[in-house]
Enzyme design. Structure first.
Site, PDB file in Angstrom:
ATOM      1  N   ASP A  39     -29.325   2.642 -25.072  1.00 43.26           N
ATOM      2  CA  ASP A  39     -28.859   3.915 -24.510  1.00 43.26           C
ATOM      3  C   ASP A  39     -28.746   5.024 -25.562  1.00 43.26           C
ATOM      4  O   ASP A  39     -27.685   5.633 -25.736  1.00 43.26           O
ATOM      5  CB  ASP A  39     -27.499   3.730 -23.832  1.00 43.26           C
ATOM      6  CG  ASP A  39     -27.502   2.624 -22.803  1.00 43.26           C
ATOM      7  OD1 ASP A  39     -28.475   2.534 -22.041  1.00 43.26           O
ATOM      8  OD2 ASP A  39     -26.525   1.852 -22.754  1.00 43.26           O
ATOM      9  N   GLU A 214     -30.963   6.246 -12.851  1.00 44.37           N
ATOM     10  CA  GLU A 214     -29.931   6.486 -13.860  1.00 44.37           C
ATOM     11  C   GLU A 214     -30.543   7.282 -15.012  1.00 44.37           C
ATOM     12  O   GLU A 214     -31.662   7.781 -14.917  1.00 44.37           O
ATOM     13  CB  GLU A 214     -29.360   5.165 -14.381  1.00 44.37           C
ATOM     14  CG  GLU A 214     -30.397   4.230 -14.985  1.00 44.37           C
ATOM     15  CD  GLU A 214     -29.822   2.882 -15.375  1.00 44.37           C
ATOM     16  OE1 GLU A 214     -28.631   2.641 -15.118  1.00 44.37           O
ATOM     17  OE2 GLU A 214     -30.570   2.073 -15.950  1.00 44.37           O
TER      18      GLU A 214
END
Length: 647
Positions: A39, A214
């Site tokens: 991430d 997402e």
């Protein structure tokens, strides 16, 4: 602060391929091998690139996520990465949260703002004066609320963005294919207030996000806004692969987006991408699972299972077509080209690595001047070092030649070993061997040195190969090379008046501390001196001299060098920053006969600061009390004049 552990490693005798492989064939993606990371969100701070990552080390072996900390790494050459450790952790830094999923970050107001999702149930925020923290002011920022248009299935994956006009935005959201709201309407964006820690609700739904899942992210190139996101795994739309990074464009940061195509293909699992421009080139950070698939355990994080979600951050070049659309990024094992050579004559932190074999990094438990602060883990050091482990740095420019190598190390009683310095590969040309004796404990640090030969010009790779029989040989803080032909000289220009009457031996050199009242340091680079507001310093005996680039000082002259550098004496106050981070060793020239060991000097009494007098920026007096009205003011104390901002 984490406890340092020694782990059993795979014996090099059973891993001959990893031990004897030549460096050029070793992959440079992922960007670090000693930790599992995911991430990514990248920022630029003081001309250096920083990347915040989720730390996957603790994720359960049976699947799912247990992410409670963010790892920070940085580079200035796109090849050698400094590990700053876990700079944010819950609940330490945000007491109401127990998870810290994919982070977002933004730079504004001279601060870094970090956006933290509590799993998928809410988003918080904290701020820090620099990328490494410590982060403070942690609070809840966004909750699930229909009136605020924040009622998305997954309230997570925040992304902070500051437009060219200074306006801040936050993007977030996501959800499964059968969620409510579903794909195409499950991502959000909203304006942030000027404090970057409060939101202007209601949020805006980001429309036309085909198969959105997402990882909302926005970057701007020219006048075009690019909104990227991860697609779900049941898309069934032609030309939109499952689990890929798709993107849209608009002339507005929140509305009017048009679907354009795929920025990055799938990576056999979820993904999270961060486009960024650095040094006039565009790059794309992402995560995949290369690291866990390495067959040699010494090339992966030591002591961490590969089962479950163990991801790793990589980076590749991002390119645009002439019409502004994005060329789909090719995922590589080599990564982007190095953009500058590493200078071995600057102090190099031992946790600056191109790739590694067998080692770990962790927070120092003490003794080397940075044991952590509130909201900040201790200084990262190289740990878990066993026989035949190594680290590598890339593109090292030795110039006309190196003559000496110095390294800061600690070793427990009964531990010792040596460092073989080799070029080309871990079995390549030997340019020096530095013996490391026991220092008596892991928090007792000494400087060791050895002679260097055959080190001239640019070397593709420099290896530090560790040898010894102890289970853990030693731990390393930093190292530096000294040039050939520059034997240490006694600093003949030094005068005690430069440093408040101190003898030369009491002057700090290569210090990792922030000098404060009564301390003096010798450095080689004038431009990294930055006194705290309302401090009084002298440089080479001249009081209150400031550089031309200092926004907060009223002086613009530069003193002449003494002994090839600058003696900086803090009469009152402190000096808060030597370059882009406080705990980096000041770049002292190594050609003065000053032992590079930090010595804390006793504070000597000094006269109190003169009464300050405040003026408007036009020079109109406003009194001796700091103004309460927001604005820009001048403050004069004795001979010191500085500019301050009242918000």
């Amino acid at each position: 602060m984490k406890q340092l552990l020694s782990f059993r490693k795979i014996s090099p005798l059973s891993a001959l391929v990893g031990l004897f492989a030549l460096s050029p064939i070793l992959a440079e993606n992922p960007i670090i091998n000693q930790k599992y990371t995911a991430d990514p969100t990248a920022i630029v701070w003081n001309d250096r690139l920083y990347v915040y990552c989720s730390n996957d080390n603790n994720n359960p072996t049976e699947g799912g996520y247990d992410i409670q900390a963010y790892t920070l790494v940085s580079t200035d050459d796109m090849a050698n990465w400094t590990d700053h450790g876990e700079v944010f952790r819950v609940p330490r830094d945000l007491s109401s949260y127990n998870q810290a999923y994919a982070p977002g970050a933004a730079v504004k107001n001279g601060k870094v703002y970090l956006y933290i999702p509590n799993g998928g149930s809410g988003i918080g925020v904290a701020e820090a004066p620099r990328p490494e923290g410590g982060f403070t002011g942690g609070k809840v920022l966004i909750t699930n609320n229909a009136n605020n248009n924040t009622n998305v299935p997954w309230l997570f994956d925040p992304m902070g963005f500051v437009d060219t006009d200074g306006q801040g935005y936050i993007y977030f959201g996501g959800g499964p294919a059968d969620g409510n709201p579903g794909p195409g309407s499950n991502l959000r964006g909203a304006k942030l207030n000027s404090d970057m820690m409060s939101v202007q609700f209601p949020a805006t739904t980001i429309s036309n996000s085909t198969c959105s899942f997402e990882a909302a992210y926005v970057h701007k190139r020219g006048s075009t806004y690019y909104f990227s996101y991860s697609t779900n795994f049941s898309c069934n739309v032609s030309g939109v692969p499952n689990g890929s990074i798709a993107y849209m464009t608009s002339s507005n940061p929140l509305t009017g987006y048009t679907y354009r195509g795929i920025m990055l293909g799938g990576t056999n699992g979820n993904n999270h991408a961060s486009p960024i421009e650095y040094k006039d080139k565009w790059y794309l950070f992402y995560h995949d699972r290369k690291l866990k698939s390495k067959s040699n355990a010494n090339e992966r994080p030591v002591g961490i299972s590969t089962e479950g979600e163990k991801r790793s951050v990589g980076v590749d070049v991002l390119e645009y077509n002439s019409d502004g659309t994005i060329k789909q990024v090719a995922i590589t094992t080599t990564g982007p080209a190095q953009i500058k050579n590493l200078n071995p004559y600057d102090t190099v932190r031992a946790v600056t690595i191109n790739t590694m074999y067998g080692i770990s990094t962790a927070a120092s438990t003490g003794g080397n001047d940075n044991e952590g602060e509130i909201g900040k883990e201790g200084k990262q050091i190289l740990t878990g070092i066993s026989n035949n482990d190594w680290i590598r740095v890339k593109g090292v420019d030795f110039g006309t030649g190196a003559a000496k190598f110095k390294v800061r190390a600690a070793a427990a009683s009964g531990s010792s070993g040596s460092i073989e310095l080799r070029t080309g590969s871990n079995t390549g040309t030997l340019i020096g061997t530095c013996n490391i004796a026991s220092t008596g404990g892991w928090t007792t640090w000494n400087t060791f040195e050895c002679d260097i030969t055959n080190a001239t010009g640019v070397k593709d790779f420099l290896y530090l190969v560790f040898k010894g029989s102890s289970s853990e040989l030693f731990r390393l803080d930093w190292y530096i090379f000294e040039k050939a032909g520059t034997d240490p000289q006694i600093c003949g220009e030094y005068q005690p008046s430069f440093c408040g009457g101190m003898a030369l031996a009491d002057v700090l050199d290569n210090s990792t501390i922030k000098p404060t009242t009564g301390q003096c340091i010798f450095i080689g680079d004038f431009d990294i001196i930055q006194p705290w507001l309302e401090s009084i310093i002298s440089i080479n005996g001249v009081e209150n001299i400031c550089g031309a680039d200092w926004d907060d000082c009223g002086y613009n002259s530069k003193p002449a060098t003494k002994d090839g550098g600058y003696y900086v004496y803090v009469q009152t106050g402190t000096v808060n920053k030597w370059n882009d981070e406080d705990d980096v060793v000041a770049k002292a020239k190594p050609d003065c006969n000053i032992t590079p060991i930090v010595r804390y000097l006793p504070s000597t009494p000094h006269s109190p600061l003169p009464t300050p007098n405040y003026y408007t920026i036009k020079g109109e007096p406003v009194g001796s009390t700091k103004p309460a009205k927001p604005g820009v003011y001048l403050v004069k104390q004795g001979n010191s004049v500085q500019k301050i901002v009242v918000r």
